[in-house]
Write a protein that holds these residues in place. Sequence first.
Motif, PDB file in Angstrom:
ATOM      1  N   ALA A   1       0.828  -1.203   0.000  1.00 19.39           N
ATOM      2  CA  ALA A   1       0.000   0.000   0.000  1.00 19.39           C
ATOM      3  C   ALA A   1       0.868   1.262   0.000  1.00 19.39           C
ATOM      4  O   ALA A   1       0.589   2.230  -0.717  1.00 19.39           O
ATOM      5  N   MET A   2       1.924   1.248   0.816  1.00 21.39           N
ATOM      6  CA  MET A   2       2.819   2.405   0.846  1.00 21.39           C
ATOM      7  C   MET A   2       3.466   2.632  -0.513  1.00 21.39           C
ATOM      8  O   MET A   2       3.549   3.766  -1.005  1.00 21.39           O
ATOM      9  N   ARG A   3       3.887   1.538  -1.133  1.00 22.98           N
ATOM     10  CA  ARG A   3       4.539   1.677  -2.434  1.00 22.98           C
ATOM     11  C   ARG A   3       3.539   2.056  -3.534  1.00 22.98           C
ATOM     12  O   ARG A   3       3.905   2.742  -4.494  1.00 22.98           O
ATOM     13  N   ALA A   4       2.282   1.659  -3.400  1.00 27.56           N
ATOM     14  CA  ALA A   4       1.268   2.111  -4.358  1.00 27.56           C
ATOM     15  C   ALA A   4       1.145   3.625  -4.309  1.00 27.56           C
ATOM     16  O   ALA A   4       1.042   4.296  -5.346  1.00 27.56           O
TER      17      ALA A   4
ATOM     18  N   GLU B   1       3.483   5.624  -3.392  1.00 25.69           N
ATOM     19  CA  GLU B   1       4.761   6.206  -3.808  1.00 25.69           C
ATOM     20  C   GLU B   1       5.034   6.018  -5.297  1.00 25.69           C
ATOM     21  O   GLU B   1       6.017   6.575  -5.810  1.00 25.69           O
ATOM     22  N   THR B   2       4.199   5.248  -5.974  1.00 21.26           N
ATOM     23  CA  THR B   2       4.369   5.008  -7.420  1.00 21.26           C
ATOM     24  C   THR B   2       3.184   5.596  -8.185  1.00 21.26           C
ATOM     25  O   THR B   2       3.246   6.733  -8.640  1.00 21.26           O
ATOM     26  N   TRP B   3       2.082   4.840  -8.285  1.00 23.51           N
ATOM     27  CA  TRP B   3       0.905   5.366  -8.967  1.00 23.51           C
ATOM     28  C   TRP B   3       0.442   6.685  -8.338  1.00 23.51           C
ATOM     29  O   TRP B   3       0.037   7.602  -9.039  1.00 23.51           O
ATOM     30  N   GLY B   4       0.499   6.756  -7.003  1.00 22.34           N
ATOM     31  CA  GLY B   4       0.004   7.938  -6.313  1.00 22.34           C
ATOM     32  C   GLY B   4       0.870   9.162  -6.495  1.00 22.34           C
ATOM     33  O   GLY B   4       0.405  10.289  -6.278  1.00 22.34           O
ATOM     34  N   ALA B   5       2.116   8.981  -6.879  1.00 20.42           N
ATOM     35  CA  ALA B   5       3.034  10.109  -7.047  1.00 20.42           C
ATOM     36  C   ALA B   5       3.111  10.587  -8.490  1.00 20.42           C
ATOM     37  O   ALA B   5       3.714  11.632  -8.759  1.00 20.42           O
ATOM     38  N   ASP B   6       2.516   9.847  -9.402  1.00 24.06           N
ATOM     39  CA  ASP B   6       2.601  10.147 -10.840  1.00 24.06           C
ATOM     40  C   ASP B   6       1.241  10.647 -11.308  1.00 24.06           C
ATOM     41  O   ASP B   6       0.264   9.903 -11.311  1.00 24.06           O
ATOM     42  N   ARG B   7       1.165  11.908 -11.735  1.00 26.89           N
ATOM     43  CA  ARG B   7      -0.112  12.498 -12.125  1.00 26.89           C
ATOM     44  C   ARG B   7      -0.441  12.290 -13.605  1.00 26.89           C
ATOM     45  O   ARG B   7      -1.535  12.657 -14.052  1.00 26.89           O
ATOM     46  N   SER B   8       0.466  11.699 -14.354  1.00 23.05           N
ATOM     47  CA  SER B   8       0.227  11.450 -15.778  1.00 23.05           C
ATOM     48  C   SER B   8       0.865  10.116 -16.135  1.00 23.05           C
ATOM     49  O   SER B   8       2.016  10.047 -16.569  1.00 23.05           O
ATOM     50  N   ILE B   9       0.110   9.044 -15.953  1.00 19.37           N
ATOM     51  CA  ILE B   9       0.654   7.689 -16.005  1.00 19.37           C
ATOM     52  C   ILE B   9       0.489   7.110 -17.402  1.00 19.37           C
ATOM     53  O   ILE B   9      -0.627   7.012 -17.932  1.00 19.37           O
ATOM     54  N   THR B  10       1.586   6.692 -18.001  1.00 17.36           N
ATOM     55  CA  THR B  10       1.542   6.023 -19.299  1.00 17.36           C
ATOM     56  C   THR B  10       1.244   4.538 -19.107  1.00 17.36           C
ATOM     57  O   THR B  10       1.308   4.011 -17.990  1.00 17.36           O
ATOM     58  N   SER B  11       0.962   3.858 -20.206  1.00 22.38           N
ATOM     59  CA  SER B  11       0.714   2.418 -20.148  1.00 22.38           C
ATOM     60  C   SER B  11       1.938   1.687 -19.617  1.00 22.38           C
ATOM     61  O   SER B  11       1.824   0.781 -18.780  1.00 22.38           O
ATOM     62  N   GLU B  12       3.112   2.093 -20.072  1.00 20.02           N
ATOM     63  CA  GLU B  12       4.345   1.443 -19.627  1.00 20.02           C
ATOM     64  C   GLU B  12       4.589   1.683 -18.148  1.00 20.02           C
ATOM     65  O   GLU B  12       4.986   0.773 -17.407  1.00 20.02           O
ATOM     66  N   GLU B  13       4.345   2.912 -17.679  1.00 22.46           N
ATOM     67  CA  GLU B  13       4.547   3.215 -16.266  1.00 22.46           C
ATOM     68  C   GLU B  13       3.559   2.444 -15.387  1.00 22.46           C
ATOM     69  O   GLU B  13       3.932   1.976 -14.299  1.00 22.46           O
ATOM     70  N   PHE B  14       2.328   2.304 -15.854  1.00 21.46           N
ATOM     71  CA  PHE B  14       1.335   1.550 -15.093  1.00 21.46           C
ATOM     72  C   PHE B  14       1.840   0.142 -14.818  1.00 21.46           C
ATOM     73  O   PHE B  14       1.731  -0.378 -13.703  1.00 21.46           O
ATOM     74  N   ARG B  15       2.421  -0.492 -15.845  1.00 26.08           N
ATOM     75  CA  ARG B  15       2.959  -1.849 -15.691  1.00 26.08           C
ATOM     76  C   ARG B  15       4.217  -1.846 -14.825  1.00 26.08           C
ATOM     77  O   ARG B  15       4.409  -2.745 -13.999  1.00 26.08           O
ATOM     78  N   THR B  16       5.079  -0.882 -15.028  1.00 26.72           N
ATOM     79  CA  THR B  16       6.331  -0.824 -14.267  1.00 26.72           C
ATOM     80  C   THR B  16       6.055  -0.725 -12.773  1.00 26.72           C
ATOM     81  O   THR B  16       6.712  -1.384 -11.954  1.00 26.72           O
ATOM     82  N   TYR B  17       5.073   0.077 -12.394  1.00 25.25           N
ATOM     83  CA  TYR B  17       4.763   0.240 -10.979  1.00 25.25           C
ATOM     84  C   TYR B  17       4.255  -1.064 -10.364  1.00 25.25           C
ATOM     85  O   TYR B  17       4.537  -1.359  -9.201  1.00 25.25           O
ATOM     86  N   LYS B  18       3.512  -1.847 -11.142  1.00 24.96           N
ATOM     87  CA  LYS B  18       3.034  -3.123 -10.603  1.00 24.96           C
ATOM     88  C   LYS B  18       4.202  -4.021 -10.209  1.00 24.96           C
ATOM     89  O   LYS B  18       4.139  -4.761  -9.230  1.00 24.96           O
ATOM     90  N   TYR B  19       5.277  -3.979 -10.989  1.00 27.04           N
ATOM     91  CA  TYR B  19       6.418  -4.861 -10.735  1.00 27.04           C
ATOM     92  C   TYR B  19       7.472  -4.203  -9.833  1.00 27.04           C
ATOM     93  O   TYR B  19       8.636  -4.627  -9.822  1.00 27.04           O
ATOM     94  N   ASP B  20       7.065  -3.214  -9.064  1.00 27.56           N
ATOM     95  CA  ASP B  20       7.969  -2.569  -8.117  1.00 27.56           C
ATOM     96  C   ASP B  20       8.504  -3.597  -7.113  1.00 27.56           C
ATOM     97  O   ASP B  20       7.762  -4.450  -6.616  1.00 27.56           O
ATOM     98  N   LEU B  21       9.792  -3.492  -6.792  1.00 31.50           N
ATOM     99  CA  LEU B  21      10.478  -4.489  -5.966  1.00 31.50           C
ATOM    100  C   LEU B  21      10.939  -3.952  -4.615  1.00 31.50           C
ATOM    101  O   LEU B  21      11.616  -4.663  -3.867  1.00 31.50           O
ATOM    102  N   ARG B  22      10.546  -2.761  -4.264  1.00 28.59           N
ATOM    103  CA  ARG B  22      11.152  -2.060  -3.131  1.00 28.59           C
ATOM    104  C   ARG B  22      10.296  -2.150  -1.865  1.00 28.59           C
ATOM    105  O   ARG B  22       9.074  -2.191  -1.914  1.00 28.59           O
ATOM    106  N   TYR B  23      10.984  -2.149  -0.716  1.00 21.13           N
ATOM    107  CA  TYR B  23      10.337  -1.951   0.576  1.00 21.13           C
ATOM    108  C   TYR B  23      10.406  -0.470   0.927  1.00 21.13           C
ATOM    109  O   TYR B  23      11.470   0.153   0.865  1.00 21.13           O
ATOM    110  N   SER B  24       9.264   0.083   1.315  1.00 21.32           N
ATOM    111  CA  SER B  24       9.153   1.506   1.619  1.00 21.32           C
ATOM    112  C   SER B  24       9.934   1.870   2.881  1.00 21.32           C
ATOM    113  O   SER B  24      10.193   1.029   3.751  1.00 21.32           O
ATOM    114  N   ASP B  25      10.261   3.154   3.005  1.00 24.27           N
ATOM    115  CA  ASP B  25      10.920   3.647   4.218  1.00 24.27           C
ATOM    116  C   ASP B  25      10.063   3.403   5.450  1.00 24.27           C
ATOM    117  O   ASP B  25      10.582   3.242   6.557  1.00 24.27           O
TER     118      ASP B  25
END
Length: 723
Positions: free
Chosen positions: A496-499, A501-525
């Motif tokens: 949820a935190m990473r959602a 920090e990814t989709w929630g931080a991008d105000r103009s999301i492309t198709s490629e970015e939408f997919r990239t955010y799904k495959y995010d590999l990071r643990y949030s601060d």
Amino acid sequence: MGEPVLRIVKTGGLGLIGFSMAVLAAILVRGAVEKPAPVDPAPLIASAADYDAVIRRDDWGVPHILGKTDADAAFGIGFAHAEDDYATIEEVAIATRGQLASVKGQQAAVSDYLVHLMRVWESIEARYESELSPEVRRVVEAYADGVNYYAALNPDLVTPGFLPLTGKDVVAGFAFKTPFFYGLDKTLTAIFEGRIGKAGGLSKEGVDAFLPTRTPLPIGSNAVVVSPARAADGATRLLVNSHQPFTGPVAWWEAVVRSEEGWHVAGGFFPGTPFMLHGHNRHLGWANTVNEPDLIDVYALTINPDNEDQYLLDGDWRDFEKQVAKIRVDLWGPFWWTAKRDVLFSEHGPVLKTENGTYAVRYAGMGEIRQVEQYYALNKATQLGEWIEAMKLQALPSINYVYADRQGNIAYVYNAQFPAREEGPDWSGVLPGDDSRLIWQGYLPFEAVPKLFNPNSGYLYNANNTPFRATAANDNLTAENFPASMGIQTDMTNRAMRAEETWGADRSITSEEFRTYKYDLRYSDGSRMAKLIEEVLQVEPGDDTDLAEAQRILAKWNRVTDTESRGASLGVLMAEPVVRAGLLGREPPAALDSLRDAIAALKTHHGRLDPLWGDVNRLRRGSVDIAVDGGPDTLRAIYGALQEDGTLTARGGDTLIMFVEWDRQGRLTSESIHQFGTATLDESSPHYSDQAPPFAAMQTKPVRFEEEDLKDHIAESYRPGAR
């Protein structure tokens, strides 16, 4: 969505009855009953002529089922699903009948007992004809006929006495399993294990009892929608991404279904379910995630000291309603033995007697059988208003819904059957059982359920977190607007935190970015992982060189779980036992102790504390054995089981993933990937593991939803049970 299935802890002897194996052996000569002979398959084969379905398998083996009527299509679904996973469908139905111990032995007896305790079949027999429409009954019965037809053609696969599968079996499967999605199993486990009250087991005599436990291997799901207001190209996008076990009764099977009566869907099905549970049709789609509001109440009952079959309610002694559960237990060869166990009910609901108290349980979904009615309506909805009307049926005890459609609408519903409780009492604890005012009746209306439609932010998400964080801060629901008695969760996950920090931080999301955010590999601060690392870094290592080295690795790690990471192995192996204990409601090990265990395991099996994550984290299926990115509670979710060689084999997490899109003109495109392939059980099939490599590579394949997309990609076409 998550895993609601009860696991069994074997407690010794034949726990449900309390006999030692020696005593049991002495009475088997008198008590054993021979198992039934196989059913004559001829009538099951003949009944298939009533249906007209065509199954086309595409390049990936995905079935595209075409029927003249919805019932024809359902027959085709049942047959195709049985081709790919008959054994699981059969096992689900046997468990739903309360007969799993007759096949699996004593370790399955708790599941059978719960079928009786939840009165599954009393509800089915009383309400099947009156509460389900003729259309839905035809569909569930046709699905059962499709499974039966396959079984009749393959009698060697059939457990004696199982056939025929019926429409009532299908409906009962929903009725039995859906309360476990919101955690009924956790509450029952707490009662059985003495974590409600003092300590004790299921039996007042103190003999061994069957105890259920929940193994939280694949925890969580992701669902995200973006409206044209937030998409760079004006499209509407939906991510369908529940996290399930890779195999078993709640593992996804992918199919595309179309009938000439307007049923046309693509998405995920569980074994034994004739309806698309989440995915899309031409007009709209949705993704599900598990939610866990407080939908269960536990009551401490006062028992009459002169009559253990009575409890106190409103100043009067009331008789328990008592039934006897007859549980057949597999012995050996052709023999069963039948165990008998009292099942008690009070005005509150099912009753559990333990060594330290007697408790009644009241929960959302008691007696509910209309889940199939709601799924059918959702499958056939063509616009937001129809979809909302389907949601208003409120037949599903829980589960989040995240919605999108071709008109650009997006929505989030924190769906549940919320008990209509009085304000004032502390509903989170054990309630006194002697006051009938605390026995709630009915549920809050749909209008009271937390939900969001078309927020200004243009995006919505859920990752098994609180509904009060589902979009931008100024669009979120607020806890103050909902009574405390609803028991709405307030937690956040790393996903949820990473959602945010990814989709929630991008105000103009492309198709490629939408997919990239799904495959995010990071643990949030702000994640649990980050806090555990901070905790162990505060320890003074002294002359412990291994601990000092581990601290250096963790301090350097960027908390990203890619296969090339040198810190992920140590971090994940340290954090996993701590997080797992928390999910089970148990006291977690100290972070430092867990870190020392991880150090020892990595040194023993890998000779170093920083092996590549891809050398540890593996996707295995048949001859496939490949590295896989991701980890527990990352958006690219992978949950592994530790092997003897010190590696992890992925057992759950990301399974069927779908990316669904409607462009500015409302034209649909959809892509998907499955962790293995459509041939769930057939190791000789090319589709047993053909999707594993692209799954590991975070690639997808097209969903050939329309006939023009499919026509050049039909690998096989056949008509089971043709007229």
